[in-house]
Motif scaffolding. Structure first.
Motif, PDB file in Angstrom:
ATOM      1  N   GLU A  28       0.839  -1.191   0.000  1.00  0.00           N
ATOM      2  CA  GLU A  28       0.000   0.000   0.000  1.00  0.00           C
ATOM      3  C   GLU A  28       0.879   1.248   0.000  1.00  0.00           C
ATOM      4  O   GLU A  28       1.820   1.371   0.805  1.00  0.00           O
ATOM      5  N   PHE A  29       0.562   2.222  -0.885  1.00  0.00           N
ATOM      6  CA  PHE A  29       1.299   3.475  -0.971  1.00  0.00           C
ATOM      7  C   PHE A  29       0.467   4.573  -0.299  1.00  0.00           C
ATOM      8  O   PHE A  29      -0.674   4.824  -0.682  1.00  0.00           O
ATOM      9  N   GLN A  30       1.034   5.197   0.738  1.00  0.00           N
ATOM     10  CA  GLN A  30       0.307   6.181   1.522  1.00  0.00           C
ATOM     11  C   GLN A  30       1.001   7.538   1.419  1.00  0.00           C
ATOM     12  O   GLN A  30       2.155   7.696   1.846  1.00  0.00           O
ATOM     13  N   ASN A  31       0.277   8.504   0.850  1.00  0.00           N
ATOM     14  CA  ASN A  31       0.858   9.825   0.631  1.00  0.00           C
ATOM     15  C   ASN A  31       0.410  10.835   1.688  1.00  0.00           C
ATOM     16  O   ASN A  31       1.085  11.835   1.916  1.00  0.00           O
ATOM     17  N   SER A  32      -0.725  10.577   2.325  1.00  0.00           N
ATOM     18  CA  SER A  32      -1.265  11.515   3.314  1.00  0.00           C
ATOM     19  C   SER A  32      -1.267  10.864   4.691  1.00  0.00           C
ATOM     20  O   SER A  32      -0.983   9.683   4.835  1.00  0.00           O
ATOM     21  N   SER A  33      -1.603  11.666   5.705  1.00  0.00           N
ATOM     22  CA  SER A  33      -1.636  11.142   7.077  1.00  0.00           C
ATOM     23  C   SER A  33      -2.761  10.117   7.218  1.00  0.00           C
ATOM     24  O   SER A  33      -3.777  10.170   6.510  1.00  0.00           O
ATOM     25  N   ILE A  34      -2.574   9.193   8.131  1.00  0.00           N
ATOM     26  CA  ILE A  34      -3.555   8.137   8.368  1.00  0.00           C
ATOM     27  C   ILE A  34      -3.542   7.804   9.849  1.00  0.00           C
ATOM     28  O   ILE A  34      -2.490   7.797  10.494  1.00  0.00           O
ATOM     29  N   THR A  35      -4.710   7.541  10.418  1.00  0.00           N
ATOM     30  CA  THR A  35      -4.809   7.286  11.855  1.00  0.00           C
ATOM     31  C   THR A  35      -4.336   5.870  12.187  1.00  0.00           C
ATOM     32  O   THR A  35      -4.404   4.959  11.355  1.00  0.00           O
ATOM     33  N   PRO A  36      -3.880   5.662  13.414  1.00  0.00           N
ATOM     34  CA  PRO A  36      -3.468   4.320  13.829  1.00  0.00           C
ATOM     35  C   PRO A  36      -4.595   3.301  13.715  1.00  0.00           C
ATOM     36  O   PRO A  36      -4.352   2.143  13.379  1.00  0.00           O
ATOM     37  N   SER A  37      -5.819   3.717  13.995  1.00  0.00           N
ATOM     38  CA  SER A  37      -6.939   2.779  13.914  1.00  0.00           C
ATOM     39  C   SER A  37      -7.171   2.337  12.472  1.00  0.00           C
ATOM     40  O   SER A  37      -7.470   1.171  12.203  1.00  0.00           O
ATOM     41  N   ALA A  38      -7.027   3.279  11.509  1.00  0.00           N
ATOM     42  CA  ALA A  38      -7.188   2.930  10.098  1.00  0.00           C
ATOM     43  C   ALA A  38      -6.092   1.971   9.646  1.00  0.00           C
ATOM     44  O   ALA A  38      -6.345   1.036   8.881  1.00  0.00           O
ATOM     45  N   ILE A  39      -4.902   2.198  10.132  1.00  0.00           N
ATOM     46  CA  ILE A  39      -3.778   1.300   9.809  1.00  0.00           C
ATOM     47  C   ILE A  39      -4.076  -0.109  10.313  1.00  0.00           C
ATOM     48  O   ILE A  39      -3.885  -1.108   9.610  1.00  0.00           O
ATOM     49  N   ALA A  40      -4.568  -0.207  11.559  1.00  0.00           N
ATOM     50  CA  ALA A  40      -4.853  -1.513  12.162  1.00  0.00           C
ATOM     51  C   ALA A  40      -5.926  -2.255  11.379  1.00  0.00           C
ATOM     52  O   ALA A  40      -5.824  -3.469  11.154  1.00  0.00           O
ATOM     53  N   VAL A  41      -6.992  -1.527  10.962  1.00  0.00           N
ATOM     54  CA  VAL A  41      -8.090  -2.161  10.220  1.00  0.00           C
ATOM     55  C   VAL A  41      -7.587  -2.711   8.885  1.00  0.00           C
ATOM     56  O   VAL A  41      -7.908  -3.837   8.496  1.00  0.00           O
ATOM     57  N   ARG A  42      -6.798  -1.926   8.165  1.00  0.00           N
ATOM     58  CA  ARG A  42      -6.315  -2.366   6.858  1.00  0.00           C
ATOM     59  C   ARG A  42      -5.343  -3.540   6.983  1.00  0.00           C
ATOM     60  O   ARG A  42      -5.374  -4.480   6.193  1.00  0.00           O
ATOM     61  N   GLU A  43      -4.474  -3.474   7.988  1.00  0.00           N
ATOM     62  CA  GLU A  43      -3.523  -4.574   8.178  1.00  0.00           C
ATOM     63  C   GLU A  43      -4.241  -5.871   8.537  1.00  0.00           C
ATOM     64  O   GLU A  43      -3.826  -6.953   8.118  1.00  0.00           O
ATOM     65  N   LYS A  44      -5.303  -5.768   9.306  1.00  0.00           N
ATOM     66  CA  LYS A  44      -6.076  -6.954   9.661  1.00  0.00           C
ATOM     67  C   LYS A  44      -6.741  -7.552   8.423  1.00  0.00           C
ATOM     68  O   LYS A  44      -6.814  -8.777   8.270  1.00  0.00           O
ATOM     69  N   PHE A  45      -7.253  -6.691   7.521  1.00  0.00           N
ATOM     70  CA  PHE A  45      -7.928  -7.169   6.317  1.00  0.00           C
ATOM     71  C   PHE A  45      -6.934  -7.769   5.314  1.00  0.00           C
ATOM     72  O   PHE A  45      -7.119  -8.876   4.817  1.00  0.00           O
ATOM     73  N   TYR A  46      -5.856  -7.044   5.036  1.00  0.00           N
ATOM     74  CA  TYR A  46      -4.899  -7.514   4.023  1.00  0.00           C
ATOM     75  C   TYR A  46      -4.017  -8.661   4.527  1.00  0.00           C
ATOM     76  O   TYR A  46      -3.589  -9.512   3.746  1.00  0.00           O
ATOM     77  N   GLY A  47      -3.728  -8.677   5.814  1.00  0.00           N
ATOM     78  CA  GLY A  47      -2.862  -9.730   6.347  1.00  0.00           C
ATOM     79  C   GLY A  47      -1.399  -9.411   6.073  1.00  0.00           C
ATOM     80  O   GLY A  47      -0.828  -8.479   6.642  1.00  0.00           O
ATOM     81  N   LYS A  48      -0.805 -10.139   5.163  1.00  0.00           N
ATOM     82  CA  LYS A  48       0.615  -9.942   4.848  1.00  0.00           C
ATOM     83  C   LYS A  48       0.755  -8.713   3.948  1.00  0.00           C
ATOM     84  O   LYS A  48       0.372  -8.749   2.773  1.00  0.00           O
ATOM     85  N   MET A  49       1.348  -7.637   4.490  1.00  0.00           N
ATOM     86  CA  MET A  49       1.395  -6.404   3.704  1.00  0.00           C
ATOM     87  C   MET A  49       2.595  -5.549   4.082  1.00  0.00           C
ATOM     88  O   MET A  49       3.225  -5.742   5.137  1.00  0.00           O
ATOM     89  N   ILE A  50       2.894  -4.579   3.219  1.00  0.00           N
ATOM     90  CA  ILE A  50       3.973  -3.613   3.425  1.00  0.00           C
ATOM     91  C   ILE A  50       3.423  -2.216   3.143  1.00  0.00           C
ATOM     92  O   ILE A  50       2.683  -2.021   2.177  1.00  0.00           O
ATOM     93  N   TRP A  51       3.811  -1.274   4.001  1.00  0.00           N
ATOM     94  CA  TRP A  51       3.442   0.124   3.790  1.00  0.00           C
ATOM     95  C   TRP A  51       4.618   0.857   3.150  1.00  0.00           C
ATOM     96  O   TRP A  51       5.770   0.724   3.578  1.00  0.00           O
ATOM     97  N   VAL A  52       4.342   1.648   2.123  1.00  0.00           N
ATOM     98  CA  VAL A  52       5.329   2.557   1.535  1.00  0.00           C
ATOM     99  C   VAL A  52       4.808   3.970   1.783  1.00  0.00           C
ATOM    100  O   VAL A  52       3.763   4.358   1.255  1.00  0.00           O
ATOM    101  N   ILE A  53       5.522   4.728   2.623  1.00  0.00           N
ATOM    102  CA  ILE A  53       5.052   6.047   3.062  1.00  0.00           C
ATOM    103  C   ILE A  53       5.861   7.149   2.372  1.00  0.00           C
ATOM    104  O   ILE A  53       7.087   7.077   2.277  1.00  0.00           O
ATOM    105  N   ASN A  54       5.167   8.164   1.905  1.00  0.00           N
ATOM    106  CA  ASN A  54       5.829   9.343   1.363  1.00  0.00           C
ATOM    107  C   ASN A  54       6.204  10.253   2.524  1.00  0.00           C
ATOM    108  O   ASN A  54       5.364  10.952   3.094  1.00  0.00           O
ATOM    109  N   SER A  55       7.467  10.262   2.875  1.00  0.00           N
ATOM    110  CA  SER A  55       7.910  11.010   4.063  1.00  0.00           C
ATOM    111  C   SER A  55       8.631  12.299   3.690  1.00  0.00           C
ATOM    112  O   SER A  55       9.391  12.846   4.495  1.00  0.00           O
ATOM    113  N   GLU A  56       8.406  12.750   2.473  1.00  0.00           N
ATOM    114  CA  GLU A  56       9.124  13.943   2.019  1.00  0.00           C
ATOM    115  C   GLU A  56       8.893  15.137   2.956  1.00  0.00           C
ATOM    116  O   GLU A  56       9.823  15.899   3.245  1.00  0.00           O
TER     117      GLU A  56
END
Length: 267
Positions: free
Chosen positions: A97-125
């Motif tokens: 998942e590519f994340q360009n904007s801010s995201i809440t911890p709860s949203a992160i937890a929900v998505r990780e639970k649904f996708y299971g095995k996953m990697i986050w790519v964050i735009n930290s510029e």
């Protein structure tokens, strides 16, 4: 979106502005947007609620997705009646998942639970200077080194003891060799007289045999054993021979003065 479904049910990218297809997620119409500024993409014709997890994409999103195989991009995943669009789904089932904007911890937890095995790519510029990094490998190596420090000390100590033992062996072998040499010298000192006796006995017996042969004496085979005994035994045998000679001439046929010569040789 960079992908839509054509009339044949195939996933396609837009090829021209105004091109019509349908959204693979919600089934609504989408139109191709193929300008000169932004990466070509699809846009819903009507403003609809598609995947609530999907946010307005930027060029950053699209550039990242374009680095992966076409079939991996924007893949719909359905689990327990719920479905969402993963930015990337690999053949091994890994979601990226590519994340360009801010995201809440709860949203992160929900998505990780649904996708299971996953990697986050964050735009930290915009906040990269606020990040605190940690060298995980060095931390793990430090823990391993601490865990096995005692064992390492034990191994070093054991190796040191073993080395000292190996060093001592040559000196022990040298001592054993010296002891064996001393024993051999003592044995030689004991056996030397026997060697002299045997030599004397052989010489003594040879002289007697020579005299007998020169005088043409007949020798009983039983008397030949004197050549293999030591001097003392040879002398005893000779004494018995002389006694037999005096008592009976059966053993030797002695012409002339042979008997006196033998007597003289004995003396």
């Amino acid at each position: 979106m960079q992908h839509a479904i054509d009339i044949d049910g195939k996933k396609i990218s837009p090829s021209s502005s105004g091109q019509i297809a349908v959204c693979g997620f919600c089934g609504e119409k989408v139109r191709g947007r193929c300008g000169e500024i932004n990466i070509w993409h699809w846009q819903h014709v009507n403003k609809v609620e598609c995947d609530l997890w999907k946010e307005g994409e930027t060029d950053w999103h699209r550039v990242w997705k374009s680095r992966f195989p076409f079939n991996w991009q924007e893949t719909i995943i359905i689990k327990n009646g719920e479905k969402h669009i993963a930015d990337i789904l690999t053949d091994e089932g890994l979601v990226i998942e590519f994340q360009n904007s801010s995201i809440t911890p709860s949203a992160i937890a929900v998505r990780e639970k649904f996708y299971g095995k996953m990697i986050w790519v964050i735009n930290s510029e915009s906040f990269k200077n606020n990040l605190v990094t940690e060298n995980v490998s060095e931390k793990q190596l430090a823990e391993i080194e601490k865990k096995y420090a005692a064992k390492i000390i034990h191994v070093k100590k054991y190796s040191s003891i073993g080395l000292e033992s190996i060093k001592k062996k040559p000196s022990l072998r040298t001592s054993e060799v010296e002891t064996l040499k001393d024993n051999l010298n003592r044995l030689e000192s004991v056996t030397e007289p026997f060697n002299i006796y045997n030599k004397n006995a052989d010489t003594f017996a040879e002289q007697i045999i020579n005299i007998w042969e020169n005088d043409n004496l007949s020798i009983d085979p039983s008397l030949m054993k004197i050549i293999t005994d030591d001097a003392l035994v040879s002398k005893n045998a000779f004494l018995r021979l002389r006694g037999d000679f005096k008592r009976n001439k059966h053993y030797l046929d002695l012409p002339g003065k042979t008997s006196s010569e033998i007597e003289q040789l004995y003396l």
